[in-house]
Design a protein around this motif. Sequence first.
Motif, mmCIF file in Angstrom:
data_model
loop_
_atom_site.group_PDB
_atom_site.id
_atom_site.type_symbol
_atom_site.label_atom_id
_atom_site.label_comp_id
_atom_site.label_asym_id
_atom_site.label_seq_id
_atom_site.Cartn_x
_atom_site.Cartn_y
_atom_site.Cartn_z
ATOM 1 N N TYR A 9 -6.923 7.387 3.870
ATOM 2 C CA TYR A 9 -7.967 7.059 2.898
ATOM 3 C C TYR A 9 -7.835 5.644 2.366
ATOM 4 C CZ TYR A 9 -8.987 12.062 2.739
ATOM 5 O OH TYR A 9 -9.324 13.342 3.052
ATOM 6 N N TYR A 10 -6.600 5.188 2.117
ATOM 7 C CA TYR A 10 -6.437 3.876 1.495
ATOM 8 C C TYR A 10 -6.698 2.731 2.465
ATOM 9 C CZ TYR A 10 -1.734 4.529 3.490
ATOM 10 O OH TYR A 10 -0.682 4.783 4.324
ATOM 11 N N GLN A 11 -6.988 3.059 3.732
ATOM 12 C CA GLN A 11 -7.344 2.020 4.688
ATOM 13 C C GLN A 11 -8.849 1.896 4.861
ATOM 14 O OE1 GLN A 11 -5.106 3.772 7.835
ATOM 15 N NE2 GLN A 11 -3.291 2.525 7.480
ATOM 16 N N TYR A 12 -9.619 2.680 4.116
ATOM 17 C CA TYR A 12 -11.069 2.608 4.208
ATOM 18 C C TYR A 12 -11.562 1.287 3.629
ATOM 19 C CZ TYR A 12 -11.335 7.619 5.165
ATOM 20 O OH TYR A 12 -11.224 8.855 5.714
ATOM 21 N N THR A 13 -12.647 0.808 4.155
ATOM 22 C CA THR A 13 -13.312 -0.351 3.589
ATOM 23 C C THR A 13 -14.791 -0.247 3.881
ATOM 24 O OG1 THR A 13 -13.384 -2.746 3.468
ATOM 25 C CG2 THR A 13 -13.081 -1.823 5.635
ATOM 26 N N SER A 14 -15.593 -1.008 3.172
ATOM 27 C CA SER A 14 -17.035 -1.009 3.410
ATOM 28 C C SER A 14 -17.611 -2.296 2.855
ATOM 29 C CB SER A 14 -17.697 0.186 2.733
ATOM 30 O OG SER A 14 -19.094 0.047 2.769
ATOM 31 N N THR A 15 -18.441 -2.945 3.645
ATOM 32 C CA THR A 15 -19.032 -4.190 3.179
ATOM 33 C C THR A 15 -20.054 -3.949 2.076
ATOM 34 O OG1 THR A 15 -20.674 -3.996 4.947
ATOM 35 C CG2 THR A 15 -18.727 -5.342 5.388
ATOM 36 N N ALA A 16 -20.446 -2.692 1.875
ATOM 37 C CA ALA A 16 -21.382 -2.371 0.805
ATOM 38 C C ALA A 16 -20.739 -1.508 -0.262
ATOM 39 C CB ALA A 16 -22.604 -1.646 1.372
ATOM 40 N N ARG B 238 -2.780 -1.686 -9.747
ATOM 41 C CA ARG B 238 -2.153 -2.355 -8.602
ATOM 42 C C ARG B 238 -1.849 -1.287 -7.550
ATOM 43 N NH1 ARG B 238 2.925 -5.712 -10.264
ATOM 44 N NH2 ARG B 238 2.941 -5.828 -7.982
ATOM 45 N N ARG B 239 -2.783 -1.082 -6.639
ATOM 46 C CA ARG B 239 -2.607 -0.010 -5.659
ATOM 47 C C ARG B 239 -1.624 -0.369 -4.555
ATOM 48 N NH1 ARG B 239 -7.891 0.554 -7.317
ATOM 49 N NH2 ARG B 239 -8.281 2.603 -8.255
ATOM 50 N N ASP B 240 -1.141 -1.610 -4.551
ATOM 51 C CA ASP B 240 -0.074 -1.967 -3.617
ATOM 52 C C ASP B 240 1.289 -1.541 -4.159
ATOM 53 O OD1 ASP B 240 -0.332 -3.835 -5.719
ATOM 54 O OD2 ASP B 240 0.885 -5.273 -4.595
ATOM 55 N N ASN B 241 1.313 -1.076 -5.409
ATOM 56 C CA ASN B 241 2.561 -0.707 -6.071
ATOM 57 C C ASN B 241 2.574 0.810 -6.293
ATOM 58 O OD1 ASN B 241 4.663 -0.247 -7.947
ATOM 59 N ND2 ASN B 241 4.448 -2.313 -8.789
ATOM 60 N N LEU C 21 -7.525 11.334 -6.161
ATOM 61 C CA LEU C 21 -8.217 10.743 -5.016
ATOM 62 C C LEU C 21 -8.716 9.348 -5.352
ATOM 63 C CD1 LEU C 21 -9.565 11.080 -2.164
ATOM 64 C CD2 LEU C 21 -11.589 11.873 -3.393
ATOM 65 N N GLY C 22 -9.327 9.200 -6.534
ATOM 66 C CA GLY C 22 -9.836 7.892 -6.928
ATOM 67 C C GLY C 22 -8.748 6.882 -7.193
ATOM 68 N N VAL C 23 -7.654 7.322 -7.824
ATOM 69 C CA VAL C 23 -6.562 6.399 -8.162
ATOM 70 C C VAL C 23 -5.872 5.892 -6.898
ATOM 71 C CG1 VAL C 23 -4.293 6.236 -9.250
ATOM 72 C CG2 VAL C 23 -6.166 7.359 -10.450
ATOM 73 N N VAL C 24 -5.543 6.786 -5.998
ATOM 74 C CA VAL C 24 -4.740 6.422 -4.827
ATOM 75 C C VAL C 24 -5.540 5.634 -3.803
ATOM 76 C CG1 VAL C 24 -3.443 7.349 -2.862
ATOM 77 C CG2 VAL C 24 -3.177 8.369 -5.132
ATOM 78 N N THR C 25 -6.807 6.022 -3.591
ATOM 79 C CA THR C 25 -7.572 5.430 -2.502
ATOM 80 C C THR C 25 -8.421 4.246 -2.915
ATOM 81 O OG1 THR C 25 -9.518 6.815 -2.835
ATOM 82 C CG2 THR C 25 -7.753 7.736 -1.480
#
Length: 405
Positions: free
Chosen positions: A49-56, A301-304, A149-153
């Motif tokens: 999930y944390y690898q998702y991205t979207s240009t919109a 800081r979701r990288d932490n 779900l919202g916090v982690v992703t």
Amino acid sequence: MKNKDNLSNNLLADDAGAINSAPNGANSSGILAKTHMSFGDGRRNNLKYYQYTSTASQIGKNIKNDLDEGRIDVEFEDVEDRDSWKPSFSFGRLWAYTGPGWLMSIAYLDPGNLESDLQAGAVAGYQLIWVLWWSTVLGWLIQTLSARLGVVTGRHLAQVCRYEYGKPVALILWIMTELAIIGSDIQEVVGSAVAFQVLFGWPLWVGCLLTAIDAFTFLLLSKLGMRVLEAFFCSLIFIMAVTFAIEFGIGKPSMSEIAEGWGLPLCDEDNIEQAVGIVGAVIMPHNLFLHSALVQTRSLRRDNKAAVREGNYYFTIEGGMSLFVSFFINLFIVAVFAKGFHGTEDAGDIGLKSAGDNLEQRFGSFAKYMWGVGLLAAGQASTMTGTFAGQYAMAGFLEINWEPW
């Protein structure tokens, strides 16, 4: 296969096991931002999930919505061992995360809940308080999963559904979600209209029109920042708590019978309909889409991993506190109508529209107007959160970002 591998490589971060390092959950300049994800791309490419991205993406840096404008940065001092670090409770840290859970709890206090409460009290007496309690506890557990779900992703539930399911399934989910929100909003608007009728004697159509207008007007508070919007919703919850507590004081329900109904899991066959009504009113699936989006008004800081763990910890506590308050507000209504109307000839006919008149006949005109004020606060607050829920559902499933206006 070659094209699929290229797409997968473009969608993956440099470190596939690390959480996206962008504070808003989107990397506008890196590899992730170069590829647009469509329906089901996350599942097809076996992405986390944390690898998702979207240009919109509405959570990205370039696409904004009302709740993004007042995003609150939560500072976090780095720790040496992120993997083993555990948060310790602090009121100061809790305050930084306080807000989304209280907006979420509005769905547990909408006019639909109030009607199921008064009907349960009038028909079943105190017997179904345990159903209300355990429904609220179950709701807290589900809302906690939604918040996590919202916090982690960095994505809310509607976005994750878009990336996990193919287009036909995702569109069906979107339609069902919007229908659920519309169904809830009808009850909320009508509830506000009934409150206007109780307080001022206005026709229902006037109350419905005024509710629609002022709901969108109050949404402009989001332009002043999240803290202002959250304070407004909390003030409405406070009004509900005070007015229905006054009703409780006027009615003077039996404390021993309340304790018995809370502790003993009993349900007569004639009360099954009311028990099911309580569960259906408390557990509202579309609220999961809202809560997973609201927690992202706190920029973490979701990288932490330690910062993410702290976010999950405090959002869980905040959600529990807000739903605990909502339980007692609902309990006040169940108990008052159990005291005043259980066992009477009219018990089965009492509804949202007639509740004010019944209260006036049983407890006096002051009880009627307290009911009207509390019902108005519930209707106004829930109509607004329903609008936000619909906005996020549309933005996540269809990637369309419209202003509430």
